[in-house]
Design an enzyme around this catalytic site. Structure first.
Site, PDB file in Angstrom:
ATOM      1  N   GLY A 193       1.176  -1.279   0.024  1.00 38.26           N
ATOM      2  CA  GLY A 193      -0.010   0.105   0.257  1.00 38.26           C
ATOM      3  C   GLY A 193       0.379   1.047   0.123  1.00 38.26           C
ATOM      4  O   GLY A 193       0.085   2.243  -0.692  1.00 38.26           O
TER       5      GLY A 193
ATOM      6  N   ARG B 200      -5.484   1.399  -6.786  1.00 44.66           N
ATOM      7  CA  ARG B 200      -4.036   1.093  -6.072  1.00 44.66           C
ATOM      8  C   ARG B 200      -3.450   2.331  -6.905  1.00 44.66           C
ATOM      9  O   ARG B 200      -2.681   2.945  -6.576  1.00 44.66           O
ATOM     10  CB  ARG B 200      -3.170   0.284  -6.516  1.00 44.66           C
TER      11      ARG B 200
ATOM     12  N   ASP C  40       0.853   3.229   4.612  1.00 42.85           N
ATOM     13  CA  ASP C  40      -0.529   4.683   3.648  1.00 42.85           C
ATOM     14  C   ASP C  40      -1.545   4.687   5.009  1.00 42.85           C
ATOM     15  O   ASP C  40      -1.923   6.288   4.957  1.00 42.85           O
ATOM     16  CB  ASP C  40      -0.875   3.649   3.059  1.00 42.85           C
TER      17      ASP C  40
ATOM     18  N   PHE D 139     -14.127   3.114   4.954  1.00 45.27           N
ATOM     19  CA  PHE D 139     -12.943   1.766   4.416  1.00 45.27           C
ATOM     20  C   PHE D 139     -12.323   2.503   2.446  1.00 45.27           C
ATOM     21  O   PHE D 139     -13.193   3.255   1.927  1.00 45.27           O
ATOM     22  CB  PHE D 139     -13.356   0.823   3.475  1.00 45.27           C
TER      23      PHE D 139
ATOM     24  N   ASP E 177      -5.131   1.991  11.459  1.00 50.67           N
ATOM     25  CA  ASP E 177      -5.759   1.063  11.413  1.00 50.67           C
ATOM     26  C   ASP E 177      -5.979   1.010  13.265  1.00 50.67           C
ATOM     27  O   ASP E 177      -6.405   1.403  13.746  1.00 50.67           O
ATOM     28  CB  ASP E 177      -6.602   0.594  10.217  1.00 50.67           C
TER      29      ASP E 177
HETATM   30  P1  5GP Z   1      -3.846  -1.816  11.723  1.00 53.82           P
HETATM   31  O1  5GP Z   1      -3.330  -3.364  11.330  1.00 53.82           O
HETATM   32  O2  5GP Z   1      -3.997  -0.752  11.203  1.00 53.82           O
HETATM   33  O3  5GP Z   1      -5.182  -2.453  11.943  1.00 53.82           O
HETATM   34  O4  5GP Z   1      -3.848  -1.830   9.691  1.00 53.82           O
HETATM   35  C1  5GP Z   1      -3.668  -1.558   8.620  1.00 53.82           C
HETATM   36  C2  5GP Z   1      -3.195  -2.204   7.579  1.00 53.82           C
HETATM   37  O5  5GP Z   1      -4.554  -2.633   7.152  1.00 53.82           O
HETATM   38  C3  5GP Z   1      -2.914  -1.225   7.103  1.00 53.82           C
HETATM   39  O6  5GP Z   1      -1.405  -1.552   6.200  1.00 53.82           O
HETATM   40  C4  5GP Z   1      -3.360  -1.330   5.110  1.00 53.82           C
HETATM   41  O7  5GP Z   1      -3.114  -2.640   4.088  1.00 53.82           O
HETATM   42  C5  5GP Z   1      -4.796  -2.024   5.735  1.00 53.82           C
HETATM   43  N1  5GP Z   1      -6.035  -1.291   5.532  1.00 53.82           N
HETATM   44  C6  5GP Z   1      -6.246  -0.727   6.656  1.00 53.82           C
HETATM   45  N2  5GP Z   1      -8.092   0.336   6.493  1.00 53.82           N
HETATM   46  C7  5GP Z   1      -7.524   0.315   5.501  1.00 53.82           C
HETATM   47  C8  5GP Z   1      -8.369   1.336   4.967  1.00 53.82           C
HETATM   48  O8  5GP Z   1      -9.605   2.327   4.421  1.00 53.82           O
HETATM   49  N3  5GP Z   1      -8.519   1.022   2.970  1.00 53.82           N
HETATM   50  C9  5GP Z   1      -7.400   0.181   2.169  1.00 53.82           C
HETATM   51  N4  5GP Z   1      -7.231   0.227   1.470  1.00 53.82           N
HETATM   52  N5  5GP Z   1      -6.827  -0.607   3.703  1.00 53.82           N
HETATM   53  C10 5GP Z   1      -6.287  -0.031   4.884  1.00 53.82           C
HETATM   54 MG    MG Z   2      -0.693  -1.668   4.451  1.00 53.71          MG
END
Ligand code: 5GP
Ligand code: MG
Length: 173
Positions: free
Chosen positions: A42, A163, A98, A150, A101
């Protein structure tokens, strides 16, 4: 029905946020040469634009982290599928992501990097979904905060699509 795509950040808004981030990073690391570590896939677009706005030299590496679970949220079962290649011991490391979350991906990566003994590690993310955080992690440089939803485009995918879009959209099913 195709999903509805609501614009979140235009090209110009992204460029402006990156300029601001790059200015702060260049000031904070003045006279240093940090290693920027992008999280694949990402972050590849963001990293490419960010490093070209820096006024300090930087070395670049990548990791690839895969999280297995549903398509739109991270499961917490994270695996590293591509390791760092540069020697980061004694180096300042800037993790480039990127979107943060739950924070689980960054937490995992910070634990992974520790044994390589970097001099410091900071996290730069283009987007922060701060309200969804499940684990406390440091985010030193944040481009834009969103509450929920999302997002796709500018490196962010849904099922490997979107992407290559130059803007960021909120995907509404
Ligand atoms: P975390 O581990 O912080 O929950 O999530 C991080 C990863 O989840 C990011 O690197 C990304 O790949 C994916 N992710 C989280 N939120 C989104 C979103 O709104 N859109 C997309 N495409 N990927 C997300
Ligand atoms: Mg990512």
């Amino acid at each position: 029905m195709p999903p509805t795509m609501v614009p979140v950040l235009s090209r110009a808004e992204i460029a402006q946020k990156i300029k601001t981030l790059a200015r702060r990073i260049s000031q904070d690391y003045a006279d240093e040469e940090p290693v920027a570590i992008g999280i694949l896939k990402g972050a590849f677009v963001f990293l490419a634009d960010l490093v070209r706005e820096l006024t300090i030299p930087v070395e670049i590496d990548f990791v690839r982290l895969a999280s297995y679970g549903s398509d739109t949220s991270s499961s917490g079962h994270i695996q590293i599928t591509k390791e760092i290649e540069l020697d980061i011991s004694g180096r300042h490391v800037l993790v480039v992501e990127d979107i943060v979350d739950s924070g689980l991906t960054i937490a995992y990566l910070l634990d992974y990097l520790k044994p390589f003994r970097p001099k410091s590690v900071r996290v730069c993310t283009l987007i922060d979904k701060a309200e969804r955080r499940e684990v406390k992690i440091p985010t030193h440089y944040v481009g834009h905060v969103v509450e929920r939803g999302f997002l796709v485009g500018y490196g962010l995918d849904f099922d490997e699509k979107y992407r290559a879009l130059p803007e960021i959209y909120h995907l509404e099913p």
